[in-house]
Design a protein around this motif. Structure first.
Motif, mmCIF file in Angstrom:
data_model
loop_
_atom_site.group_PDB
_atom_site.id
_atom_site.type_symbol
_atom_site.label_atom_id
_atom_site.label_comp_id
_atom_site.label_asym_id
_atom_site.label_seq_id
_atom_site.Cartn_x
_atom_site.Cartn_y
_atom_site.Cartn_z
ATOM 1 N N ASN A 42 3.221 -2.479 1.526
ATOM 2 C CA ASN A 42 3.829 -3.287 0.466
ATOM 3 C C ASN A 42 3.170 -4.654 0.464
ATOM 4 O O ASN A 42 3.168 -5.348 1.475
ATOM 5 N N LYS A 63 2.206 0.547 -8.304
ATOM 6 C CA LYS A 63 2.216 1.432 -7.146
ATOM 7 C C LYS A 63 1.049 2.402 -7.281
ATOM 8 O O LYS A 63 0.911 3.059 -8.311
ATOM 9 N N THR A 71 0.706 5.052 0.298
ATOM 10 C CA THR A 71 1.181 4.392 -0.910
ATOM 11 C C THR A 71 1.007 2.887 -0.760
ATOM 12 O O THR A 71 1.396 2.304 0.246
ATOM 13 N N ARG A 73 1.971 -0.638 -2.685
ATOM 14 C CA ARG A 73 2.871 -1.155 -3.716
ATOM 15 C C ARG A 73 2.726 -2.668 -3.796
ATOM 16 O O ARG A 73 2.814 -3.362 -2.785
#
Length: 88
Positions: A42, A63, A71, A73
């Motif tokens: 993140n 994202k 992932t 984001r």
């Protein structure tokens, strides 16, 4: 003339025929292994003053997923603070 014979599918690049160059070969495909240490990243940022859209609303969080399946984001600092306060 190449000595030894250049591999099939390779390309030789040089500025001229009698100059030293580079032999480019196709890479063998490797399987990407997922990083077991990290499953998401993140990124919290402070948007610029004109970071919103034309209606004055803040843009949506972005994202994406990298080739190894992690992932990533991107989230504004304001949204992060709101979410963090809810989960306390």
């Amino acid at each position: 003339p190449f000595e030894p014979k250049k591999p099939n599918g390779s390309v030789y690049m040089s500025p001229s025929a009698n100059c030293m160059g580079v032999l480019l070969q196709k890479a063998k495909k490797r399987k990407v292994t997922i990083n077991p240490v990290m499953n998401a990243l993140n990124v919290v940022y402070t948007p610029s003053e004109n970071g919103g859209d034309s209606d004055g609303e803040e843009t949506q969080d972005l994202k994406v997923v990298d080739p190894s399946g992690v992932t990533i984001r991107f989230q504004s600092a304001e949204r992060f603070t709101e979410e963090e306060l809810i989960t306390r």
